[in-house]
Design an enzyme around this catalytic site. Structure first.
Site, mmCIF file in Angstrom:
data_model
loop_
_atom_site.group_PDB
_atom_site.id
_atom_site.type_symbol
_atom_site.label_atom_id
_atom_site.label_comp_id
_atom_site.label_asym_id
_atom_site.label_seq_id
_atom_site.Cartn_x
_atom_site.Cartn_y
_atom_site.Cartn_z
ATOM 1 N N CYS A 1 0.839 -1.207 0.000
ATOM 2 C CA CYS A 1 0.000 0.000 0.000
ATOM 3 C C CYS A 1 0.874 1.257 0.000
ATOM 4 O O CYS A 1 1.494 1.594 1.017
ATOM 5 C CB CYS A 1 -0.922 -0.003 1.217
ATOM 6 N N CYS B 1 -0.372 4.138 2.331
ATOM 7 C CA CYS B 1 -0.151 3.863 3.764
ATOM 8 C C CYS B 1 1.327 4.007 4.137
ATOM 9 O O CYS B 1 1.650 4.508 5.209
ATOM 10 C CB CYS B 1 -0.567 2.441 4.133
ATOM 11 N N ASP B 2 2.234 3.535 3.285
ATOM 12 C CA ASP B 2 3.638 3.390 3.702
ATOM 13 C C ASP B 2 4.641 4.257 2.948
ATOM 14 O O ASP B 2 5.817 4.296 3.326
ATOM 15 C CB ASP B 2 4.068 1.917 3.548
#
Ligand code: NAP
Length: 321
Positions: free
Chosen positions: A137, A140-141
């Site tokens: 992701c 997200c990261d």
């Protein structure tokens, strides 16, 4: 003992398909509940910008998710945070949808919109370095890789779109693809070919992800044409090689293709009467937000007709009817 709650329709999954189905169910005055294990929005929450949803030339994925949820609630949707564990159709045609909180939701119709989970490469080091360099992701990261050199694996829309997104953080992004041609849409391809921070490595597959206590250090690659091996130093590896449908929740036989995607008719009904499927877990040519909401619209309206026929006795109660 389980708590039982009865509805006319249970929607499993709160991505674009689930939220759209809930909105239509509300408009149709159905007694419906939507069960979502996390925050409503599904894949929209893992996407930064959406620029192919009609009427929204450029909208943040999370904003579109909020709008869809608010729209469904405005029409009376009952959205609950519950993790569905199993879906079983009884002999009398009623579905039992059991959740991890011990509630059993019952209804004669279910729309399954549970999407999928990212496909794993299945090579050494992938699981070991998950969360320590390996990610599925970008939204997200991505921010953890500021100024670093990272890799993206895959050649579809997700890989190409996310590689472009990741260049806002990473100094350099290698896109590793196993062939010499992307399957991603042309407009997304053009974007990454024009991005000076991106270098495409064609015809390579990842053999191993190698690292140490501090996390990922490099990838072992193999040339898919010559068989030559290479080492590519990277501290991050984002894997976007498709996903597997979450169809395992259904505890009875249901028609599916070789990859587990559910086969439906033109009303989005699966081979189990009363069980409808919409969005990413259904067999179809492409998986977009637009196709997900299209499926859901059809499914929700088909459910209204299904319930009406059932009340009038036109639908059989046996599995396999
Ligand atoms: P996808 O379209 O199935 O593409 C998967 C890619 O990963 C392919 O390039 C495939 O290579 C490669 N791949 C598969 N298994 C591999 C393996 N074991 N090792 C190395 N590479 C592997 O998946 P996706 O990109 O996740 O997209 C899924 C669906 O969502 C698609 O319908 C897509 O159009 C849609 N989507 C749309 C958007 C958008 O429109 N903005 C964004 C994201 C996703 P081959 O090409 O050689 O098979």
């Amino acid at each position: 003992m389980s708590r039982i709650e009865e509805f006319e329709l249970i929607i499993v999954g709160g991505g674009p398909a689930g939220l759209c189905a809930a909105m239509y169910a509300g408009r149709g005055m159905l007694r419906a509940v939507l069960l979502e294990r996390g925050v409503p929005g599904g894949e929209l929450l893992n996407t930064e910008w959406v620029d192919d949803y009609p009427g929204f030339e450029h909208v943040l994925g999370r904003d579109l998710a909020h709008k869809m949820a608010a729209h469904a609630v405005a029409f009376g949707a009952d959205i609950r945070q519950e993790n569905v564990e199993s879906i079983v159709r009884r002999e009398d045609g009623i579905f039992e949808v059991a959740t991890s909180m011990g509630t059993v939701y019952e209804a004669p119709a279910v729309i399954l919109t549970a999407g999928g989970t990212p496909t794993k490469l299945g090579v050494p080091g992938e699981l070991e370095y998950a969360g320590r360099g390996v990610s599925y992701c970008a939204v997200c990261d991505g921010a953890f890789f500021k100024g670093e050199t990272i890799a993206v694996v895959g050649g579809g829309d997700a890989a190409v779109e996310e590689a472009d997104y990741l260049t806002r953080y990473a100094e350099k992004v290698y896109v590793i693809h196993r062939r010499d041609e992307f399957r991603a849409s042309k407009i997304l391809q053009e974007r990454i070919f024009a991005n000076p921070k991106i270098e495409v490595i064609w015809n390579r597959r990842v053999l191993e992800l190698v690292g140490g206590p501090a996390g990922l250090r490099h990838l072992e690659l193999e040339d898919t044409v010559t068989g030559e091996r290479h080492t590519l130093p990277v501290t991050g590896c984002f894997i976007f090689i498709g996903f597997s449908p979450n169809s395992g929740l259904i505890k009875q036989h249901v028609a599916h293709d070789a990859s587990g995607y559910l086969i439906t008719d033109d009303r989005m009904m699966t081979s189990i009467p009363g069980l409808f499927a919409a969005g990413d877990l259904r067999v179809q040519l492409t998986r977009q937000v637009t196709t997900a909401v299209g499926d859901a619209t059809t499914a929700a309206i088909a459910v209204e007709k299904f319930l009406k026929d059932r009340r009038s006795g036109a639908v059989g109660a046996q599995v396999g009817v």
